[in-house]
Scaffold this motif. Structure first.
Motif, PDB file in Angstrom:
ATOM      1  N   ASP A 151       0.816  -1.225   0.000  1.00 21.75           N
ATOM      2  CA  ASP A 151       0.000   0.000   0.000  1.00 21.75           C
ATOM      3  C   ASP A 151       0.847   1.271   0.000  1.00 21.75           C
ATOM      4  O   ASP A 151       0.356   2.344   0.354  1.00 21.75           O
ATOM      5  N   ALA A 152       2.112   1.162  -0.381  1.00 13.59           N
ATOM      6  CA  ALA A 152       2.947   2.357  -0.515  1.00 13.59           C
ATOM      7  C   ALA A 152       2.556   3.109  -1.787  1.00 13.59           C
ATOM      8  O   ALA A 152       2.017   2.526  -2.732  1.00 13.59           O
ATOM      9  N   SER A 153       2.832   4.400  -1.820  1.00 11.69           N
ATOM     10  CA  SER A 153       2.500   5.236  -2.974  1.00 11.69           C
ATOM     11  C   SER A 153       3.414   4.923  -4.155  1.00 11.69           C
ATOM     12  O   SER A 153       4.647   4.963  -4.014  1.00 11.69           O
ATOM     13  N   ILE A 154       2.835   4.609  -5.301  1.00 13.61           N
ATOM     14  CA  ILE A 154       3.653   4.334  -6.491  1.00 13.61           C
ATOM     15  C   ILE A 154       4.427   5.580  -6.910  1.00 13.61           C
ATOM     16  O   ILE A 154       5.603   5.506  -7.261  1.00 13.61           O
ATOM     17  N   GLY A 155       3.765   6.722  -6.869  1.00  9.04           N
ATOM     18  CA  GLY A 155       4.424   7.963  -7.288  1.00  9.04           C
ATOM     19  C   GLY A 155       5.673   8.245  -6.475  1.00  9.04           C
ATOM     20  O   GLY A 155       6.726   8.580  -7.021  1.00  9.04           O
ATOM     21  N   TYR A 156       5.583   8.097  -5.149  1.00  7.85           N
ATOM     22  CA  TYR A 156       6.750   8.342  -4.301  1.00  7.85           C
ATOM     23  C   TYR A 156       7.795   7.239  -4.443  1.00  7.85           C
ATOM     24  O   TYR A 156       9.003   7.493  -4.341  1.00  7.85           O
ATOM     25  N   LEU A 157       7.361   6.003  -4.685  1.00  8.57           N
ATOM     26  CA  LEU A 157       8.311   4.927  -4.961  1.00  8.57           C
ATOM     27  C   LEU A 157       9.103   5.224  -6.228  1.00  8.57           C
ATOM     28  O   LEU A 157      10.329   5.027  -6.270  1.00  8.57           O
ATOM     29  N   PHE A 158       8.407   5.682  -7.266  1.00 10.43           N
ATOM     30  CA  PHE A 158       9.086   6.028  -8.513  1.00 10.43           C
ATOM     31  C   PHE A 158      10.163   7.091  -8.267  1.00 10.43           C
ATOM     32  O   PHE A 158      11.293   6.974  -8.737  1.00 10.43           O
ATOM     33  N   LEU A 159       9.805   8.143  -7.512  1.00 12.42           N
ATOM     34  CA  LEU A 159      10.769   9.200  -7.229  1.00 12.42           C
ATOM     35  C   LEU A 159      11.935   8.682  -6.394  1.00 12.42           C
ATOM     36  O   LEU A 159      13.094   9.057  -6.611  1.00 12.42           O
TER      37      LEU A 159
END
Length: 433
Positions: A169-177
């Motif tokens: 449930d981590a944010s994909i957008g923040y994972l990408f960054l």
């Protein structure tokens, strides 16, 4: 765990079937069905968990879309134009073709999200270029292609990050960054190692591209280079979700290949679609099987049991991360990355949360570990792929890849012990972790 218990039999069944060659997704389903039957539970739960896992998670749609975009790029001439542009940048240095291999993997990483797509697509072309006229040994070209492809799922977009977001449930957008700085670090150390190898082995120097050709080559590559800009711009501007951005990436790849470059035939387009469907189906079956098996793991309360056990060990967050690194590096030698993400990582997440470890940082540590597993002997998947393409002996490919693997292990240690380095970009974008 009692050997005659339903859960023990389930684990033995999954392991045995996988060793016999049954796809791991199907093995997990069969083992889980056996568990439910032995436990006297409703076996229809398998279908329920499978359908809930596959159809209630909108995020999963990003996986086949990124795969399709990568296949289209490899089918059309997008990859060839990218290689010519990389040649303009670094081709004229000593070991220039090897540096091109590193740079093209970095750029291609911002488009495909798949290490296998990188190695089998643009990586195949690079191996052919490097071994032409005996410029480089087949084993070195293969090893370099394998280790540079590892960067693909660390630099956004990333299929493993999508899968990790699904289980955490981590944010994909923040994972990408969060993957940007680690990916650039790994690219940098690979380039440093290539410089050392070039001096020691007297690698050839490629002819400099005539200055009059540079504008034409750059202009031809611009549509390809715009793809990661459009993809990430759509995500971080808030215009689209990551899944919608994946659809835009696939549509853009088709548009560029068909209308701008006019380099893809109907036959090639159909082949790319068929290959994408097969790959997506295999990953989907694995995800579905993992959803069913995770239901069994939840019933057995394995994550909570592990959390209590590790709490009893009184591990600090750093000690826990070191333990996770060791376990994942060992598992990466023998297991496929998606299986690790879906089966093993969910067991660690409750403990990581209890210790206050940031889920985005933890995700990057996990994914870098899994990517290193792709090039770790004896069963690194990328090693087998590039050795098959190059026809070089596996022992030679492993020998040439070990210096790069050592550098990347140092990067993993830095990423593990300095979470601020990983979370710097996400925090600039407003992440509160």
């Amino acid at each position: 765990m009692i050997l005659a218990s339903p859960f023990a039999i389930c684990i033995l069944a999954i392991t045995g079937l996988a060793l016999l060659g049954l796809p791991i997704g199907l093995a997990m389903m069969v083992g889980s069905i056996g568990y439910l039957w032995l436990a006297g539970m409703d076996m229809g739960t398998v279908a329920e968990q499978f359908l809930n896992g596959m159809y209630s998670n909108y995020i999963i749609l990003a996986v086949p879309l990124f795969i399709f975009a990568a296949e289209i790029m490899n089918s059309g001439s997008m990859t060839e134009r990218l290689l010519r542009f990389c040649n303009v940048l670094v081709g004229h240095f000593r070991g220039g073709l090897a540096q091109i291999n590193v740079i093209q993997s970095l750029i291609f990483a911002g488009m495909s999200g798949s290490a296998v797509a990188d190695a089998a697509g643009s990586g195949r072309m690079m191996q052919n270029m490097m071994t032409r006229e005996n410029r480089y040994t087949p084993s070195y070209a293969a090893a370099l292609t394998a280790v540079t492809a590892v960067v693909g799922p660390i630099i956004p977009p990333s299929i493993p990050m999508v899968v990790y977001a699904l289980v955490s449930d981590a944010s994909i957008g923040y994972l990408f960054l969060a993957g940007v700085v680690p990916g650039l670090m790994m690219t940098l150390v690979q380039m440093v190692q290539v410089v050392r190898d070039a001096r020691r082995n007297d690698f050839p120097v490629e002819p400099r591209v005539p200055l009059r050709e540079v504008p034409r080559i750059t202009l031809a590559a611009i549509p390809t280079l715009l793809m990661p800009v459009i993809l990430l711009g759509c995500i971080y501007s808030g215009v689209t979700t990551p899944t919608e951005a994946a659809a835009i990436a696939a549509a853009y790849a088709v548009l560029v290949s068909v209308l701008i470059y006019r380099s893809m035939t109907w036959r090639e387009g159909y082949a790319a679609l068929r290959t994408s469907a097969k790959t997506s189906a295999a990953i989907g079956m694995m995800i579905g099987g993992a959803m069913v098996f995770n239901y069994v793991v939840t019933i057995e309360n394995i994550p909570e049991t592990l959390r209590r056990m590790m709490t009893g060990w009184e591990l600090t967050a750093v000690q826990f991360l070191i333990l996770v690194n060791v376990i994942l590096l060992l598992l990466g030698c023998v297991l496929e990355g998606t299986a690790i993400l879906l089966i093993i990582v969910p067991v660690f997440i409750p403990t990581a949360q209890a210790l206050g470890i940031d889920m985005v940082h933890f995700g990057i540590v996990v994914i870098v570990n899994i990517m290193l597993g792709l090039v770790t002997p004896p069963y690194g998947l990328l090693l087998f792929i590039v050795a098959g393409i190059s026809k070089a002996p596996m022992r030679d490919v492993i020998r040439d890849s070990l210096p790069f693997l050592g550098w990347m292990a140092i990067c993993l240690a830095i990423i593990t012990f300095f979470p601020g380095l990983v979370l710097w970009l996400p925090r600039l974008a407003g992440y509160g972790g």
